[in-house]
Design a protein around this motif. Structure first.
Motif, short mmCIF file in Angstrom:
data_model
loop_
_atom_site.label_atom_id
_atom_site.label_comp_id
_atom_site.label_asym_id
_atom_site.label_seq_id
_atom_site.Cartn_x
_atom_site.Cartn_y
_atom_site.Cartn_z
N LEU A 7 24.61 23.22 36.14
CA LEU A 7 26.06 23.35 36.06
C LEU A 7 26.50 23.00 34.66
CD1 LEU A 7 28.75 23.82 37.53
CD2 LEU A 7 28.83 21.38 37.98
N LEU A 8 27.13 23.95 33.98
CA LEU A 8 27.62 23.75 32.63
C LEU A 8 29.13 23.90 32.63
CD1 LEU A 8 25.12 25.93 30.61
CD2 LEU A 8 25.07 23.47 30.90
N SER A 9 29.83 22.95 32.05
CA SER A 9 31.27 23.10 31.93
C SER A 9 31.70 22.66 30.55
CB SER A 9 31.99 22.25 32.98
OG SER A 9 31.73 20.88 32.79
N ALA A 10 32.58 23.44 29.95
CA ALA A 10 33.10 23.11 28.62
C ALA A 10 34.50 23.66 28.53
CB ALA A 10 32.22 23.72 27.53
N GLY A 11 35.43 22.82 28.12
CA GLY A 11 36.79 23.28 28.00
C GLY A 11 37.34 23.70 29.34
N ALA A 12 37.87 24.93 29.40
CA ALA A 12 38.53 25.39 30.61
C ALA A 12 37.59 26.08 31.57
CB ALA A 12 39.66 26.36 30.23
N GLY A 13 36.36 26.40 31.14
CA GLY A 13 35.49 27.20 31.99
C GLY A 13 34.35 26.42 32.58
N ASP A 279 43.21 31.72 22.68
CA ASP A 279 44.38 30.92 22.32
C ASP A 279 44.16 29.44 22.57
OD1 ASP A 279 45.78 33.19 21.56
OD2 ASP A 279 46.60 33.53 23.57
N ASN A 280 43.02 29.10 23.14
CA ASN A 280 42.66 27.69 23.35
C ASN A 280 42.21 27.10 22.02
OD1 ASN A 280 41.43 25.25 23.98
ND2 ASN A 280 40.51 26.00 25.87
N THR A 281 42.95 26.13 21.51
CA THR A 281 42.64 25.58 20.19
C THR A 281 41.24 24.98 20.11
OG1 THR A 281 43.73 23.50 20.81
CG2 THR A 281 45.06 25.15 19.65
N GLU A 282 40.72 24.51 21.25
CA GLU A 282 39.38 23.94 21.25
C GLU A 282 38.33 24.97 20.88
OE1 GLU A 282 37.34 20.75 24.11
OE2 GLU A 282 37.65 22.67 25.12
N VAL A 288 32.31 26.93 16.02
CA VAL A 288 32.40 25.86 17.01
C VAL A 288 31.93 26.37 18.37
CG1 VAL A 288 33.98 24.36 18.29
CG2 VAL A 288 34.22 24.61 15.82
N ARG A 289 32.47 27.50 18.78
CA ARG A 289 32.08 28.07 20.07
C ARG A 289 30.59 28.39 20.12
NH1 ARG A 289 33.26 28.01 25.39
NH2 ARG A 289 32.73 29.98 26.41
N VAL A 369 27.04 15.34 27.86
CA VAL A 369 26.85 15.36 26.41
C VAL A 369 28.19 15.55 25.74
CG1 VAL A 369 25.75 16.55 24.48
CG2 VAL A 369 24.53 16.32 26.65
N GLY A 370 28.46 14.78 24.71
CA GLY A 370 29.66 14.95 23.89
C GLY A 370 29.28 15.26 22.46
N LEU A 371 29.90 16.28 21.88
CA LEU A 371 29.60 16.70 20.52
C LEU A 371 30.85 16.60 19.65
CD1 LEU A 371 27.57 19.98 21.20
CD2 LEU A 371 26.68 17.66 20.94
N ALA A 372 30.76 15.94 18.53
CA ALA A 372 31.87 15.87 17.58
C ALA A 372 31.74 17.03 16.61
CB ALA A 372 31.88 14.53 16.85
N VAL A 373 32.15 18.21 17.06
CA VAL A 373 31.99 19.40 16.25
C VAL A 373 33.10 19.52 15.22
CG1 VAL A 373 31.83 21.91 16.31
CG2 VAL A 373 30.85 20.56 18.16
N LEU A 374 34.32 19.14 15.59
CA LEU A 374 35.47 19.31 14.69
C LEU A 374 35.59 18.14 13.73
CD1 LEU A 374 38.02 20.66 17.31
CD2 LEU A 374 36.51 21.94 15.81
N ARG A 375 35.69 16.94 14.27
CA ARG A 375 35.70 15.73 13.46
C ARG A 375 35.32 14.58 14.39
NH1 ARG A 375 41.19 17.38 13.52
NH2 ARG A 375 42.55 16.05 14.77
N PRO A 376 34.93 13.41 13.86
CA PRO A 376 34.39 12.34 14.72
C PRO A 376 35.30 11.93 15.85
CG PRO A 376 33.97 11.87 12.41
CD PRO A 376 34.84 13.08 12.43
N ALA A 377 36.61 12.08 15.71
CA ALA A 377 37.52 11.62 16.76
C ALA A 377 37.64 12.62 17.90
CB ALA A 377 38.90 11.36 16.17
N GLU A 378 37.12 13.83 17.74
CA GLU A 378 37.27 14.86 18.76
C GLU A 378 35.90 15.28 19.28
OE1 GLU A 378 39.63 18.15 17.59
OE2 GLU A 378 41.34 16.94 16.99
#
Length: 390
Positions: A7-13, A279-282, A288-289, A369-378
């Motif tokens: 099961l993989l989930s990321a963002g809205a999907g 349109d999802n800013t993430e 990134v995607r 798993v959490g990845l800081a792809v954009l910047r360390p706070a996100e």
């Protein structure tokens, strides 16, 4: 049911996949090394390896003799036997630095138009070689006057791409009056689709859709810098092509519609954007995607290492260690933000963290798993779930 589910989930999907069963690990017997001395070779899980990132899959009317669904693979500029009409896209792909290309024949429908939809349906039914970049060659040209059909086709292509952790590349119209209206008309709002415009002019002065060249550029960027780098900027030139200059107002409108512009810079056609049609800013940015989806794919494949293990503390610690080692490598290569690995990612696996007592009883292992792809706070977060042997 003797299978492993992920099961993989990321963002809205959220995506549920069933993956094939792996072979059992082999226990080797001790081998004598001398009188009274034995060495026990213990089975160990293979380290996690990153999967390929830039195998391209082109679907189009590539043959005058082969039927819909015929598949050919080429690793150089020579099209496979029978694909007598594929040379143009093949040349464009390899001229930009592509290295691995799969061709799928789309025969003509009753109207004489390449039936990409039938080829997609056949691939979904019968299986398809692994790929990372999907291009429906000729679709934008042949279906320009039928936006409803083109919209359905792109939706089907995006579904296939999503199932394979891949990206659908779309050739936007060469000179749309309003690209935002074009997007809206086709209903294109998907992080697994990206679009480029305007079209290119080749060395013979012929106007050419950019998709095959863009696929080659992405492959070249991946090989030189990594999947986390944007295939855009002054180094993202398209060899052998020229692009026409666009007014600033048109470029701004394209950017607002998330259409990646190709511009004439320093005497070369240069890609000047790397956005998805979301349109999802993430998921706004293509690297990134692609990085997150490639990481998901690589970790998904690695779950085969643990299929026949018992779900206990030792296994959870092993998974955390293996995933941490893999992500630390990415951080060192600059794929993740942060001054330290701890700022760049985190991994969780265990009872009370990601699993319940019921999960243990059913041999279900959950990894977060959490990845800081954009910047360390996100952090972009996704979950892995699979079942071990009972």
């Amino acid at each position: 049911m003797n299978r492993r589910e992920l099961l993989l989930s990321a963002g809205a999907g959220t995506l549920l996949l069933a993956t094939p069963q792996a072979g059992a690990m082999i226990q080797r017997r001790p081998r004598p090394r001398g009188p009274g001395v034995y060495v026990q070779e213990l089975p160990t899980a293979s380290p996690i390896a990153g999967l390929p990132t830039s195998t391209a899959l082109f679907i189009g009317a590539f043959s005058s003799t082969l039927g819909t669904g015929a598949i050919g693979r080429c690793s150089n500029t020579n099209a496979p036997a029978g694909f007598d009409r594929a040379q143009g896209p093949v040349d464009d792909f390899f001229a930009q630095g592509g290295s691995d290309l799969v061709l799928v024949q789309a025969g003509a429908d009753k109207d004489g138009v390449p039936d990409h939809a039938a080829a997609l349906a056949g691939l979904a039914r019968d299986g398809v070689p692994d790929f990372n970049l999907l291009l429906l060659v000729g679709a934008a040209e042949h279906l320009a006057g039928d936006p409803a059909r083109l919209s359905r086709l792109y939706a089907g292509g995006a579904r296939l791409a999503r199932q394979h952790f891949a990206q659908l590349l779309v050739e936007a119209p060469d000179n749309a009056p309003d690209y935002a209206v074009w997007r809206s008309l086709l209903g294109l709002n998907d992080p697994d689709i990206a679009a480029w415009a305007p079209w290119l002019t080749d060395a013979n002065g012929v106007l050419t859709p950019p998709g095959a060249a863009i696929a080659g550029l992405i492959a070249r960027t991946d090989a030189a810098e990594g999947v986390w780098q944007a295939p855009a900027g002054l180094n993202a030139t398209l060899n052998g092509f020229t692009a026409r200059d666009l007014p600033t107002s048109r470029l701004e409108a394209m950017n607002q519609a998330n259409i990646n512009a190709i511009r004439p810079l320093q005497g070369a056609a240069t890609v000047w954007g790397a956005r998805t049609l979301s349109d999802n800013t993430e998921w706004r940015y293509l690297p990134v995607r692609r990085l997150v989806r490639w990481t998901e794919a690589s970790l998904t494949a690695a779950t085969a290492n643990y299929l026949f293990e018992t779900s206990n503390q030792a296994l959870w610690e092993t998974i955390e260690r293996d995933v941490t080692d893999f992500l630390t490598g990415l951080w060192r290569e600059g794929a993740l933000s942060g001054a330290t690995p701890r700022e760049g990612f985190w991994v969780r696996c265990g009872l009370g963290q990601t699993m319940t007592a019921t999960d243990i009883q059913t041999n279900t292992v959950r990894v977060q798993v959490g990845l800081a792809v954009l910047r360390p706070a996100e952090f972009i977060v996704f979950d892995l779930e699979f079942q071990t042997a009972s």
